[in-house]
Design an enzyme around this catalytic site. Sequence first.
Site, PDB file in Angstrom:
ATOM      1  N   ARG A  18       5.301  -3.900  -5.984  1.00 37.64           N
ATOM      2  CA  ARG A  18       4.057  -3.284  -5.505  1.00 37.64           C
ATOM      3  C   ARG A  18       2.829  -4.026  -6.026  1.00 37.64           C
ATOM      4  O   ARG A  18       1.900  -4.304  -5.265  1.00 37.64           O
ATOM      5  CB  ARG A  18       3.997  -1.802  -5.867  1.00 37.64           C
ATOM      6  N   ASN A  36       6.597   2.894  -3.208  1.00 42.88           N
ATOM      7  CA  ASN A  36       8.046   3.001  -3.327  1.00 42.88           C
ATOM      8  C   ASN A  36       8.524   4.184  -2.502  1.00 42.88           C
ATOM      9  O   ASN A  36       7.817   5.181  -2.361  1.00 42.88           O
ATOM     10  CB  ASN A  36       8.469   3.220  -4.781  1.00 42.88           C
TER      11      ASN A  36
END
Length: 91
Positions: A18, A36
């Site tokens: 990320r 996520n």
Amino acid sequence: MAAQRLVIEGRVQRVGYRDWAVRTARQLGVIGWVRNLQDGRVEILADGEDMALDTFVDRCREGPAMANVAKVDAMPAEAGNVKGFTKRFTA
């Protein structure tokens, strides 16, 4: 401008994916978000100029050094009303 929804599979959580996606998108001028998913995948909504977006999607197929990307599903999406590129909480 075009928007894509990406779903990335493989070893993509707990490897900095990320944070890497945020840095990469910002470098390319792509806006959107990354998060996520509870099943171990990563989801991205990315919006930008065609060339920048294509480059971003290609880079997502590699990911950061610790990741092992097995598959990236990319599909057209409607642009979100977002500014910049941000990291979101798990969905």
